[in-house]
Design a protein around this motif. Structure first.
Motif, short mmCIF file in Angstrom:
data_model
loop_
_atom_site.label_atom_id
_atom_site.label_comp_id
_atom_site.label_asym_id
_atom_site.label_seq_id
_atom_site.Cartn_x
_atom_site.Cartn_y
_atom_site.Cartn_z
N LEU A 4 0.83 -1.20 0.00
CA LEU A 4 0.00 0.00 0.00
C LEU A 4 0.87 1.26 0.00
CD1 LEU A 4 -2.87 1.03 0.03
CD2 LEU A 4 -2.87 0.89 2.51
N VAL A 7 2.43 1.75 -3.58
CA VAL A 7 1.42 2.20 -4.54
C VAL A 7 0.96 3.61 -4.19
CG1 VAL A 7 -0.86 1.72 -5.51
CG2 VAL A 7 0.69 -0.16 -5.03
N SER A 8 0.87 3.91 -2.88
CA SER A 8 0.43 5.24 -2.47
C SER A 8 1.45 6.30 -2.89
CB SER A 8 0.22 5.30 -0.96
OG SER A 8 -0.92 4.55 -0.61
N THR A 253 -2.83 11.49 -0.77
CA THR A 253 -2.89 10.07 -1.07
C THR A 253 -2.68 9.23 0.18
OG1 THR A 253 -1.95 10.63 -3.20
CG2 THR A 253 -1.99 8.32 -2.62
N VAL A 256 -5.69 9.21 2.58
CA VAL A 256 -6.75 8.27 2.20
C VAL A 256 -6.44 6.87 2.74
CG1 VAL A 256 -7.79 7.07 0.25
CG2 VAL A 256 -7.49 9.53 0.17
N ALA A 257 -5.15 6.54 2.75
CA ALA A 257 -4.76 5.18 3.14
C ALA A 257 -4.82 4.96 4.65
CB ALA A 257 -3.37 4.89 2.61
N ILE A 258 -4.91 6.06 5.42
CA ILE A 258 -4.84 5.92 6.88
C ILE A 258 -6.23 5.88 7.49
CG2 ILE A 258 -4.03 7.01 9.01
CD1 ILE A 258 -1.75 8.19 7.26
N ASP A 259 -6.54 4.74 8.10
CA ASP A 259 -7.87 4.52 8.65
C ASP A 259 -7.99 4.89 10.12
OD1 ASP A 259 -9.68 3.88 6.74
OD2 ASP A 259 -9.03 1.80 6.57
N SER A 288 -8.96 9.07 6.64
CA SER A 288 -9.24 8.76 5.24
C SER A 288 -10.49 9.49 4.75
CB SER A 288 -9.41 7.26 5.05
OG SER A 288 -10.42 6.76 5.88
N THR A 289 -11.49 9.64 5.63
CA THR A 289 -12.72 10.32 5.25
C THR A 289 -12.46 11.81 5.04
OG1 THR A 289 -13.94 8.73 6.57
CG2 THR A 289 -15.12 10.71 5.94
N ALA A 291 -9.62 13.10 4.06
CA ALA A 291 -8.45 13.32 3.18
C ALA A 291 -8.60 14.49 2.21
CB ALA A 291 -8.13 12.04 2.43
#
Lengths: 316, 409
Positions: A4, A7-8, A253, A256-259, A288-289, A291
């Motif tokens: 991740l 790709v991020s 980016t 978004v990946a961090i929850d 992520s929400t 972002a």
């Protein structure tokens, strides 16, 4: 996790370079003419539409060259027959002029091509996967976009700092009368700068149109983020725009990946927030929400802490 | 002398202006986005409603009155909608049609309820053709609201019924828009999957801002990293197209279970990559009947071009059942028509539909369909079209309701 992260980073760089493409022309126009062009994103949109239309008639590669040139012509016309007359009335008049122009262009685009998105799909010649990263393919058009973006930076840097014309352009901003007295065509220089800036927006639009949706609201969709980039980077600074673009691309980016949410942070710190607490719902929002607001948060922070931006020479 | 003449002339002119047309006109207000980002959907709906209203008028109108559709632009903004609603009522509209955005529908249904309480004898009825937040026919229901689209729960029930039978589905990723409808989709998916297929793992539950994201690549990277085989999304408009586009770019291989996979541009964006993987649940698609419906063909002829791809079958159902109810009531009075609509049944080319009396939700057949190469009628000139996986009859789409409405005496 490594997957991740890799790709991020790649996605972040791609998005960052797209942002740089979008802003380079704006930065050029601002740094050389002192005009904050609110219609810049509209020229980006025109580039996308021109390339789609020309692509259907004469193919992708000619369109890649001609669409930006058309945008350059439109830009030259805007400067010669509009901005030049407004210029005398100061910056507020200029900003209002370009602001209104953005609406005019949006309406014209709607009238010509309709309200719905046109099917601006990636042309066959560049519609293949360049390489694979952890099973995710990397489309060739994004590679082309990165290459063009880097080329734009090099071109602008060399043209402005290493050529005679660049010298004249820079001098024309601060000492127009002196430059004029030396026999240079100052109004012509301004037309040229505005045309090149518009052509860069058009070129960005050709490639950006594949990634985003080619529809009349495109300008409106990318407009705000463009200004975030130039303000964070420092108004008029080319290197600043590049750094800010990459920074915003990668930050967004990764966000978004961090929850994780603030609630999780408190929990690690051993603080317990009651469910009945008035701010509980706010703390529970995952990064992520949120972002997409990260760039705007950065903008506000930058204006408070360092109003001139990362590399700017004067205050915003 | 002059003033005397004016006294005589003024009423005569007023009589000429107002008397003749007022008797034969039924004003209906259409409040939806006609400018800005969501205008394309609003304008398409406007054309569809006008198309079916013209058909009613050509056949003599309803109870001798011709319908006039008055359009109001609300920019999908609840506050703006309330201003437009006020204007519509002042202009004499007693029926209001709206669909885009559940947030707007909530504002309108509340305003209509208040208006009707304060203005007995001048009631207004709300015909909702697309806002699908389940709350509108449950805890927030009222007598004046009728919904002609299946709500988010009903669509999810149909979608999960088909998924439950599909042994290949092992894990699901939810990605939805961060507002009432998106949250309703996510909640329905989690609840229904837990009940029908407890073995399916929910590996992600993402909410993103509504119509703000330009690049969905980071979200796709996350979906990919989660290792899912199915994605459920209620996304619509740009959020649907851009998500699908980013998925295609990254070569994401999942089944897309969508509400609005049929919305304009989506099929074009995914192309061949969507064959057998892009699914939607809808009340109609081009291949639902063996031959294209005559009105759909006529619509395509009147409004050619890709931007006018026929979408709103439920508008056809809505206007036909509305005209039927008015005929049954022998009046265009909103209260009488509403009473007639309650429990009303009608035959359509797809089967029987029924307006539930208890919560004013229309029951209509639902189709779960997959994008396919071998179809009779394609969409967006792509050569690809929808093929039915399963049809749920109207009766079977019915779900329990918590609605308790007060009816006028």
């Amino acid at each position: 996790m490594l997957e991740l992260a890799t790709v991020s980073i790649l996605n972040g760089v791609v998005y960052g370079l797209l942002l740089f493409m979008l802003t380079s022309g704006l930065t050029l126009i601002f740094s050389m003419m002192g005009v904050l062009n609110f219609a810049h994103a509209s020229l980006f949109m025109l580039g996308a539409y021109f390339s789609w239309q020309l692509g259907r008639w004469i193919g992708f590669w000619p369109a890649l060259v001609i669409a930006p040139l058309l945008c350059g012509l439109v830009g030259a016309a805007i400067e010669r027959y509009g901005l030049r007359h407004v210029h005398k009335r100061g910056h507020v008049a200029e900003i209002l002029f370009t602001f209104g122009l953005a609406y005019v262009i949006e309406e014209l685009v709607t009238m010509i091509w309709g309200r719905n998105a046109v099917a601006n799909s990636v042309p066959k010649v560049i519609d293949f996967s360049l390489f694979q990263v952890f099973g995710s393919s990397f489309p060739a058009y994004k590679g082309l976009m990165m290459a063009i973006s880097v080329a734009m930076f090099v071109f602008l840097y060399v043209a402005l700092k290493r050529t005679r014309i660049g010298l004249v352009i820079q001098a024309a901003l601060t000492h127009p009368h002196m430059v004029s007295a030396l026999g240079h065509d100052v109004p012509g220089v301004f037309v040229l700068v505005f045309a090149v800036g518009s052509a860069l927006a058009g070129l960005a639009g050709v490639i950006g149109g594949f990634m985003l949706l080619t529809q009349p609201t495109l300008a409106h969709a990318v407009g705000p983020i463009v200004f975030v980039v130039v303000v964070v980077g420092g108004l008029g600074s080319l290197a600043g725009a590049l750094i800010a673009s990459m920074l915003i691309g990668i930050l967004q980016t990764f966000a978004v990946a961090i929850d994780y949410s603030l609630l999780d942070l408190f929990r690690t710190l051993g603080i317990v927030v009651a469910r009945s607490s008035p701010l509980h719902d706010f703390y529970a929002v995952k990064l992520s929400t949120a972002a997409p607001i990260v760039p705007y948060l950065l903008l506000v922070l930058m204006l408070v802490v360092r109003p001139r931006g990362l590399m700017g020479r004067r205050d915003a | 002398m002059y003033s005397h003449a004016r006294k005589l002339v003024a009423p005569a002119i007023a009589g000429m202006l107002f008397a003749a047309p007022a008797a034969a006109e039924l004003k209906i207000a259409f409040i939806d986005p006609l400018s800005g980002g969501a205008a394309s959907t609003g304008i398409l709906a406007q054309k569809t409603h006008q198309f079916y209203i013209d058909a009613i008028n050509a056949a003599g109108g309803v109870n001798g009155e011709k319908i006039t559709l008055l359009s109001f632009d609300n920019k999908v903004n609840p506050q703006e909608s309330l201003i437009q609603l006020k204007k519509a009522i002042d202009d004499g509209a007693r029926y209001v049609v709206q669909g885009n955005g559940s947030s707007v529908a909530h504002a309108i249904t509340e305003a209509v309820l208040k208006h009707n309480e304060r203005n007995p004898g001048k009631e207004v009825v709300f015909l909702n053709y697309a806002a699908v937040d389940p709350a509108l026919t449950n805890e927030k229901c009222n007598f004046w609201h009728f919904r002609f689209d299946a709500d988010a729960d009903m669509k999810m029930a149909a979608m999960t019924d088909v998924m439950a039978k599909d042994g290949k589905v092992k894990s699901v990723y939810l990605i939805n828009q961060d507002y009432s409808f998106g949250k309703a989709v996510a909640a329905a998916a989690k609840g229904m999957l837990a009940e029908k297929r407890p073995d399916i793992r929910i590996v992600g539950d993402e909410l993103h801002p509504l119509q703000k994201v330009q690049d969905f690549s980071p979200y796709v990277a996350k979906i990919k990293a989660a290792g899912t085989d199915t994605v459920i999304t209620g996304n619509w408009s740009n959020d649907m197209v851009l998500l699908i586009k980013a998925g295609k770019d990254a070569g994401l291989k999942v089944a897309w279970e969508t509400y609005y996979g049929g919305s304009p541009g989506t099929v074009t964006a995914i192309g061949e990559a969507g064959v057998d993987t892009l699914k939607q649940v809808s009340e109609w698609h081009k291949n639902a009947t063996p031959e294209l419906d005559a009105t759909v063909a006529a619509f395509a002829k009147r409004y050619p071009g890709a931007e006018n791809e026929y979408t709103y079958w439920r508008a056809k159902t809505m206007w036909e059942i509305f005209a039927g109810a008015a005929r049954k009531a022998q009046s265009n009075d909103p209260v009488k028509v509403s009473r007639a609509l309650e429990g009303m049944k009608m035959q359509t080319p797809l089967g029987e539909v029924e307006m539930r009396a208890d919560n004013h939700q229309l029951l209509q057949p639902l189709y779960v369909s997959t994008l396919s190469r071998n179809v009779k009628y394609d969409v967006e000139n792509s050569g690809l079209g929808w093929k039915t996986d399963a049809k749920v009859e109207a009766r079977s789409t019915s779900l329990p309701t918590t609605c308790k409405m007060e009816r006028p005496k």
